[in-house]
Scaffold this active site. Structure first.
Site, short mmCIF file in Angstrom:
data_model
loop_
_atom_site.label_atom_id
_atom_site.label_comp_id
_atom_site.label_asym_id
_atom_site.label_seq_id
_atom_site.Cartn_x
_atom_site.Cartn_y
_atom_site.Cartn_z
N ILE A 148 0.81 -1.22 0.00
CA ILE A 148 0.00 0.00 0.00
C ILE A 148 0.84 1.27 0.00
O ILE A 148 0.31 2.38 -0.05
CB ILE A 148 -0.97 0.03 1.20
N GLY A 188 8.73 3.83 -0.38
CA GLY A 188 9.61 4.99 -0.44
C GLY A 188 11.04 4.54 -0.49
O GLY A 188 11.33 3.34 -0.61
N GLY A 189 11.95 5.49 -0.36
CA GLY A 189 13.36 5.14 -0.43
C GLY A 189 13.83 4.31 0.74
O GLY A 189 14.79 3.54 0.62
N MET A 190 13.15 4.45 1.89
CA MET A 190 13.60 3.76 3.09
C MET A 190 12.87 2.46 3.35
O MET A 190 13.45 1.50 3.85
CB MET A 190 13.44 4.68 4.31
N VAL A 219 5.43 -0.43 2.69
CA VAL A 219 4.34 -0.65 3.64
C VAL A 219 3.33 -1.62 3.02
O VAL A 219 2.91 -1.44 1.87
CB VAL A 219 3.63 0.67 4.01
N LYS A 274 5.30 -1.88 8.12
CA LYS A 274 6.37 -1.14 7.45
C LYS A 274 7.65 -1.97 7.52
O LYS A 274 8.10 -2.34 8.61
CB LYS A 274 6.57 0.22 8.13
N ASP A 315 8.76 16.33 9.33
CA ASP A 315 8.28 16.03 7.99
C ASP A 315 6.76 16.04 7.93
O ASP A 315 6.15 15.21 7.26
CB ASP A 315 8.82 14.68 7.53
#
Length: 301
Positions: A18, A21-23, A26, A41, A135
């Site tokens: 769902i 990202g770069g890290m 999820v 995650k 953020d």
């Protein structure tokens, strides 16, 4: 890395991805022990992932355990060792605030204020734990199907005892919401999150953030150099008291902003009231750290 290759305890049955990202990635998963769906995650561990990502992921897992608020996604459990790195959280059924604005355009003042108050309440709890998010943005705010705010993603949050993983000269945060003091000095504080919420409030009321440059760096620098137009000069149906809230929350000098999310929440709670219907514009003097209220139509001597 396909979902079939994700290393998770057997109690989690992955349904679909769902987010990514770069890290991390999820996944929506069924927790067979809890008997409910959760968001899991999972840290990306490919050969190109920087070591700082692992450190940030570990720090996020540590920080989210301290926060208890109905306005923040709930943490269930996590594990960080050589073979497995994940955290399981509440699965929020709804839409990102970013999606809502993209689909519907600008929000009516009453709705924007409602969401902003909920965000401020959630962040009051975050700051009470000496955590700065760094953020806050519309894609990190979920709105449930019942209209409740859920703040997500603490990937670059820092606590008072956090080892900083930033690199010199690298901006940390999202450029549309970046407080001026983060651009050069990277001085994160609760006022940095207050500034970001002020930008989000502007975005909800206008339909887009105030600063849009040709490059990410140009956009970031505009927070330091460009004046933010008062929202009621763009849409006159926005009450002056609400416009003043946006102005104070987004002051370039952090000492002129609200000094806490509780202060911001209190101002938001009655900015649409009849009592403040005749409020005059607030002008912040960034040079001498004072503020004056006067009518734009008043006669100057």
């Amino acid at each position: 890395m396909s979902s079939s290759n994700v290393n998770l305890p057997e109690k989690y049955v992955i349904k679909k991805e769902i987010g990514s990202g770069g890290m991390a990635r999820v996944f929506l998963a069924e927790d067979k022990e809890l008997g409910k769906y959760v968001a899991v995650k999972v840290l990306n561990l490919d050969s190109t992932s920087p070591t700082s990502n692992q450190q940030r992921f570990k720090e996020e897992m540590r920080l989210v355990q301290y926060i208890k608020s109905p306005y923040i996604v709930r943490f269930y459990e996590g594990k960080y060792d050589k073979n497995i790195k994940y955290l399981a959280m509440e699965y929020v059924q709804g839409k990102m605030l970013k999606e809502i604005i993209e689909i519907q355009g600008r929000l009516q003042p009453e709705r924007a204020v409602d969401y902003a108050i909920q965000i401020a309440k959630g962040f009051a709890e975050i700051h009470a734990q000496n955590i700065v998010h760094r953020d806050l943005k519309t894609s990190n705010v979920m709105i449930t199907n019942t209209g409740q705010v859920k703040i997500i993603d603490f990937g670059i949050a820092i606590g008072s005892d956090t080892t900083r993983f930033t690199q010199t000269g690298k901006l940390i945060g999202s450029v549309h919401y970046l407080a001026p003091e983060l651009i050069d000095k990277q001085e994160a504080s609760p006022q940095s999150d207050i500034y970001a919420l002020g930008i989000i409030l502007y975005e909800m009321l206008i339909g887009h953030p105030p600063h849009r440059g040709k490059t990410p760096l140009e956009t970031a620098l505009k927070h330091r150099t460009d004046t933010i137009t008062q929202v009621n000069k763009i849409y006159p149906n926005i009450p002056q008291a609400l416009a003043n809230v946006v102005t104070k929350a987004t002051a370039k000098n952090k000492n002129l902003r609200y000094q806490s999310m509780r202060q911001l929440e209190a101002d938001l709670s009655d900015c649409l009231s009849q009592r403040r219907a005749t409020e005059k514009p607030i002008i912040l003097d960034e040079k001498d750290n004072s503020s004056k209220r006067f009518s734009l139509f008043s006669r100057r001597k």
